[in-house]
Design an enzyme around this catalytic site. Structure first.
Site, PDB file in Angstrom:
ATOM      1  N   ASP A 120       0.872  -1.179   0.000  1.00 52.31           N
ATOM      2  CA  ASP A 120       0.000   0.000   0.000  1.00 52.31           C
ATOM      3  C   ASP A 120       0.906   1.224   0.000  1.00 52.31           C
ATOM      4  O   ASP A 120       2.120   1.119   0.226  1.00 52.31           O
ATOM      5  CB  ASP A 120      -0.893  -0.015   1.246  1.00 52.31           C
ATOM      6  N   SER A 121       0.324   2.381  -0.218  1.00 53.17           N
ATOM      7  CA  SER A 121       1.107   3.618  -0.214  1.00 53.17           C
ATOM      8  C   SER A 121       1.447   4.064   1.205  1.00 53.17           C
ATOM      9  O   SER A 121       1.873   5.199   1.415  1.00 53.17           O
ATOM     10  CB  SER A 121       0.321   4.737  -0.922  1.00 53.17           C
TER      11      SER A 121
ATOM     12  N   TYR B 177      -0.191   8.118  -3.439  1.00 53.45           N
ATOM     13  CA  TYR B 177      -0.251   7.729  -4.846  1.00 53.45           C
ATOM     14  C   TYR B 177      -1.301   8.547  -5.602  1.00 53.45           C
ATOM     15  O   TYR B 177      -1.181   8.763  -6.800  1.00 53.45           O
ATOM     16  CB  TYR B 177      -0.627   6.245  -4.979  1.00 53.45           C
ATOM     17  N   GLY B 178      -2.343   8.948  -4.886  1.00 52.87           N
ATOM     18  CA  GLY B 178      -3.505   9.564  -5.523  1.00 52.87           C
ATOM     19  C   GLY B 178      -3.227  10.816  -6.324  1.00 52.87           C
ATOM     20  O   GLY B 178      -4.005  11.173  -7.216  1.00 52.87           O
TER      21      GLY B 178
ATOM     22  N   CYS C 135      -4.197  -1.072  -2.143  1.00 54.94           N
ATOM     23  CA  CYS C 135      -4.318   0.375  -2.340  1.00 54.94           C
ATOM     24  C   CYS C 135      -5.273   0.595  -3.496  1.00 54.94           C
ATOM     25  O   CYS C 135      -5.038   0.093  -4.602  1.00 54.94           O
ATOM     26  CB  CYS C 135      -2.953   0.991  -2.653  1.00 54.94           C
ATOM     27  N   ASN C 136      -6.373   1.304  -3.261  1.00 53.55           N
ATOM     28  CA  ASN C 136      -7.379   1.502  -4.304  1.00 53.55           C
ATOM     29  C   ASN C 136      -6.827   2.263  -5.498  1.00 53.55           C
ATOM     30  O   ASN C 136      -7.166   1.958  -6.646  1.00 53.55           O
ATOM     31  CB  ASN C 136      -8.591   2.230  -3.727  1.00 53.55           C
ATOM     32  N   THR C 137      -5.975   3.256  -5.258  1.00 56.30           N
ATOM     33  CA  THR C 137      -5.404   4.027  -6.363  1.00 56.30           C
ATOM     34  C   THR C 137      -4.503   3.148  -7.212  1.00 56.30           C
ATOM     35  O   THR C 137      -4.595   3.146  -8.447  1.00 56.30           O
ATOM     36  CB  THR C 137      -4.620   5.240  -5.843  1.00 56.30           C
TER      37      THR C 137
ATOM     38  N   CYS D 177     -10.590   4.007   0.234  1.00 55.96           N
ATOM     39  CA  CYS D 177      -9.145   4.031   0.455  1.00 55.96           C
ATOM     40  C   CYS D 177      -8.885   3.154   1.664  1.00 55.96           C
ATOM     41  O   CYS D 177      -9.621   3.243   2.662  1.00 55.96           O
ATOM     42  CB  CYS D 177      -8.655   5.459   0.703  1.00 55.96           C
ATOM     43  N   THR D 178      -7.877   2.311   1.602  1.00 56.75           N
ATOM     44  CA  THR D 178      -7.653   1.360   2.699  1.00 56.75           C
ATOM     45  C   THR D 178      -7.240   2.029   4.002  1.00 56.75           C
ATOM     46  O   THR D 178      -7.315   1.414   5.063  1.00 56.75           O
ATOM     47  CB  THR D 178      -6.598   0.304   2.303  1.00 56.75           C
ATOM     48  N   HIS D 179      -6.827   3.293   3.930  1.00 58.22           N
ATOM     49  CA  HIS D 179      -6.531   4.031   5.159  1.00 58.22           C
ATOM     50  C   HIS D 179      -7.811   4.365   5.948  1.00 58.22           C
ATOM     51  O   HIS D 179      -7.785   4.460   7.175  1.00 58.22           O
ATOM     52  CB  HIS D 179      -5.821   5.351   4.847  1.00 58.22           C
TER      53      HIS D 179
END
Length: 250
Positions: free
Chosen positions: A11-12, A43-44, A74-76, A181-183
């Site tokens: 992930d970012s 990343y976004g 990471c969705n992005t 977003c995974t955050h």
């Protein structure tokens, strides 16, 4: 003796811990490498080519470390790089997180929905196809610029201020919230305090079950022992590892 095989998750930052938590529920005996790419966070806000190059380097590193499966948490990165990565590494298992907008369609499509995600995810072709297919015409899209960074910092006061400023206009207007977003699941309680009793949706649980199915189909599930978790952070900032394992245990 066979060389140890890992599942690589990246992930970012440390937000993908929310994905790993769900994976551990169904695959507790695997050995994991978690790569927190804080150095390149977020990343976004990056261009598609840059996101792919970053992800490509991480995937190569996982392959070098004998990863039998790779999870893009990471969705992005999923929206911008998953397709190309699968084309480049055709013989590798690459599982990518998906924004949980379809879940709203399946379970609560009649209700008003707020999709919270990064700018990169919301503007991606992949998300737009999903949105157009399942749009209930009662959906707000909110690009949460900078929110993942604040969560990454772990500054609770900044998080409260950000959410109040950006979510107040949706109070009483939405019943579903897609955490794109995974955050964001890390601060689900804080979001609830502002928006009230809303239904939350995120793609971590579906990803975990899909990964389990793929590994079972290929007879790659480790059933022998409880696994290990190796944490790597690209920025090497102090405190990242401690926060990661704290969130993992919450």
């Amino acid at each position: 003796m066979d060389k140890k095989q890992y599942i690589g998750i990246f992930d970012s930052g440390i937000g993908g811990v929310t994905v790993l938590k769900e994976i551990l529920k169904v695959l507790p005996n695997e050995d994991y490498i978690y790569y927190s790419d804080s150095k390149n966070n977020p990343y976004g806000d990056k261009k598609d080519e840059e996101i792919f190059d970053i992800c490509d380097k991480i995937v190569k590193q996982f392959i070098d470390n004998n990863c039998k499966a790779i999870v893009i948490a990471c969705n992005t990165a999923s929206a911008k790089a998953a397709k190309q990565l699968r084309e480049k590494y055709k013989d590798k298992i690459i599982i990518a997180i998906e924004p949980a907008y379809k879940m709203v369609f399946d379970y609560a499509c009649e209700k008003t929905t707020l999709v919270m995600a990064t700018k990169g995810t919301i503007e991606s072709e992949k998300f737009h196809k999903l949105y157009e297919k399942y749009n209930n015409n009662k959906t707000y899209l909110l690009a949460c610029k900078g929110l993942a960074d604040i969560i990454e910092e772990g500054n609770r006061e900044k998080i409260k201020i950000y959410l109040k400023e950006n979510l107040s206009s949706y109070i009483g207007k939405v019943e579903n919230v897609v955490l794109g977003c995974t955050h964001y699941p890390i601060i689900q309680d804080e979001i609830s305090k502002i928006l009230g009793n809303v239904n939350f949706f995120n793609g971590a649980n579906s990803l975990a079950k899909h990964l389990q199915e793929v590994l079972r189909e290929k007879k790659l599930i480790n059933k022998q022992k409880r696994g290990t978790i190796n944490f790597i952070d690209s920025s090497r900032l102090s405190g990242k590892k401690e926060r990661f394992f704290k969130y993992l245990e919450m």
